[in-house]
Design an enzyme around this catalytic site. Structure first.
Site, mmCIF file in Angstrom:
data_model
loop_
_atom_site.group_PDB
_atom_site.id
_atom_site.type_symbol
_atom_site.label_atom_id
_atom_site.label_comp_id
_atom_site.label_asym_id
_atom_site.label_seq_id
_atom_site.Cartn_x
_atom_site.Cartn_y
_atom_site.Cartn_z
ATOM 1 N N ARG A 1 0.852 -1.193 0.000
ATOM 2 C CA ARG A 1 0.000 0.000 0.000
ATOM 3 C C ARG A 1 0.883 1.236 0.000
ATOM 4 N NH1 ARG A 1 -5.018 1.439 4.080
ATOM 5 N NH2 ARG A 1 -3.448 1.170 5.732
ATOM 6 N N ASP B 1 -4.083 2.544 13.855
ATOM 7 C CA ASP B 1 -3.277 3.259 12.879
ATOM 8 C C ASP B 1 -3.849 4.653 12.711
ATOM 9 O OD1 ASP B 1 -5.439 3.090 11.121
ATOM 10 O OD2 ASP B 1 -4.480 1.641 9.781
#
Length: 526
Positions: A165, A445
């Site tokens: 990602r 996160d």
């Protein structure tokens, strides 16, 4: 001194040790080519986000686009899915540091997403070392010896399929300049990985596979498609070699899922329910309006209201087009020393995965290796085939109103305090160079911190009433913040904690809602 790699290409961060292996003149020329071709469109698309925001603020609501109705109505499919991506029942995600990559690849999950975005604080050392680690994976050199314990780590015989990602379109990589401009983090992360590894992935029976974050429109997907086409051309690879899964984690993108699949149809294999960022986007795009005043974060659960509607719409859309419909993240982690709490956490994960598999998702995400067997058992039991793309939900109709329906629930002092604690502690960790952080028995996160600060901004801005009758004024917020900070200073005091607290309060009490926490925070890291 800046390192001049080639004409008008400068690396302004330190190039030390093995960094020279990935920051080669050829690799950086490849990234520079992508920058020169696509930077103007990237900037235009970010400006389009703000133009759309102004329309939302003026009363417009997200909706399915009339100008692309023909795309939604037509019959078409995405390109065939590679063999090693046909069974993705459990995927694990995590940052790009060496030991974590090895452990994730070895943990028994079908896929590992190595994350340069929300799970990595993009210090120069982190992003360069991440590229070195991923290059080593494909060149048979991924080993590690822990400096403290002396324990050796190596890749096992059956590693998970690797997906990368890159950063979202909004983030920059200030340590690389091309023609005097800093380069988009997305192109830096994608470009270096593709240049060094695309052919090696194919030689080892896999491919250059990516997860694409934070898209807000099909035009942003078109930009990624053009980047892929150019990269394949420059690397001598056939069109369609690069494959991507797009995270649907913004409210505008949820109304353009067909169009996103169509724009990327040669290169896309599926969509994913990025649930935490989706809540953040819902508040960011609609939260200036009293009609979208959100309840406590804990009340906004999958399976209900706007989250439940978009999950089902994603399954329906993907399966109609032959694409995978991936479920969302289970953020729970093992609770050490408390068996009852640990069992409760695992039971939550099991119930969430049973909902996803039952609804028709083809796989799911977990944040910790110990959750892989829990999720795997559910999908093995409820999805005996490699995927369930044949589950089309063709008779289901999901309306705009359902996609915008708020969850029932109240706002509480406990919810305010939790948002303060989690938001400040995560921001502190990010400034210290860590993007995936265990907090209060969850692996958090950047998406969680974004929910915390945007929700507090919304509640203060709209003078939200708590369940005890008090209004969350800026004065009440500051009072609760001061109390929470006393505890945080006692337990986690550091200069970075003070920086995090200052940044967090600034953003909560600002007249304007900052697009991303990570933009001003990036100015504070090196």
């Amino acid at each position: 001194m800046p390192l001049d790699i080639a004409a008008n290409i400068q690396v302004t961060g330190p190039v030390e040790g093995r960094a020279v292996e990935v920051l080669t003149p050829e690799a950086l020329a490849f990234v520079a080519d992508l920058h020169r071709r696509f930077e103007p469109r990237r900037r235009e698309l970010l400006a389009a986000r703000q133009a759309r925001q102004r329309r939302f603020d003026a009363g417009e609501l997200p909706d399915f686009l009339p100008e692309t109705a023909h795309v939604r109505a037509a019959d078409w499919s995405v390109a065939p899915v590679p063999a090693d991506l046909l069974d993705r029942r459990v995927e694990i995600t995590g940052p790009v540091d060496r030991k974590m990559i090895i452990n994730a690849l070895n943990c028994g999950a079908k896929v590992f997403m190595a994350d340069f975005e929300d799970a990595t604080a993009p210090t120069w050392a982190n992003v360069v070392e991440g590229q070195i680690n991923l290059k080593d994976r494909w060149h048979g050199e991924l080993t590690h010896v822990d400096a403290k314990s002396g324990k050796a780590y190596a890749l096992g015989p059956n590693p998970a399929v690797l997906k990368i990602r890159p950063r979202g379109w909004h983030l920059m990589e200030r340590n690389l300049e091309v023609d005097g401009q800093i380069v988009a983090g997305a192109l830096f992360d994608f470009g270096l990985y593709a240049f060094h590894n695309a052919r090696a992935t194919l030689e080892r029976g896999s491919g250059p596979y990516f997860y694409l974050p934070k898209l807000e429109s099909h035009l942003e997907a078109r930009l990624w498609n053009d980047v892929f086409v150019r990269a394949q051309e420059a690397l001598g690879l056939p069109v369609g070699t690069i494959k991507a899964t797009v995270l649907i984690e913004t409210i505008p993108a949820a109304f353009e899922m067909d169009e996103i699949l169509f724009e990327l149809k040669d290169h896309i294999v599926g969509l994913n329910c990025g649930r935490w960022d989706y809540i953040f986007s819902f508040i960011k795009r609609l939260g200036r309006r009293a009609g979208f005043l959100t309840p406590d974060r804990s009340a906004m659960v999958m399976g209900k209201a706007f989250l439940g509607a978009y999950s089902l719409k994603l399954i329906q859309t993907c399966h109609r087009r032959g694409a995978f419909a991936m479920g969302g993240m289970a953020a729970q982690i093992p609770v050490k020393g408390d068996d009852a709490a640990n069992q409760a956490a695992f039971a939550k994960v099991k119930a969430d995965k049973e909902r996803e598999a039952g609804a028709g998702h083809d796989g799911t995400w977990v944040a910790h290796p110990d959750l892989v067997p829990v999720a795997m058992e559910v999908f093995d039991r409820l999805m005996p085939t490699p995927n369930q793309r044949d589950k089309t939900l063709a008779d289901l109709e999901i309306t705009q109103a359902q996609m915008l329906e708020l969850h029932d629930g109240v706002r509480t002092e406990a919810g305010v305090r939790e948002n303060i604690r989690v938001g400040v502690r995560y921001t502190q960790a990010w400034l210290e160079g860590r993007g995936a952080v265990p907090l209060y028995n969850l692996m958090e996160d950047a998406a969680t911190a974004e929910i915390c600060r945007t929700q507090l901004w919304q509640w203060v801005r709209l003078a939200a009433t708590l369940d005890d009758g008090r209004v969350l004024t800026s004065e009440l917020f500051i009072s609760l913040f001061t109390q929470e900070m006393a505890d945080l200073r006692r337990d986690f005091g550091s200069p970075r904690l003070e920086e995090a607290a200052h940044l967090f309060t600034q953003m909560v009490l600002s007249d304007t809602l900052e697009e991303f926490l990570t933009l001003p925070a990036y100015e504070l890291i090196s």
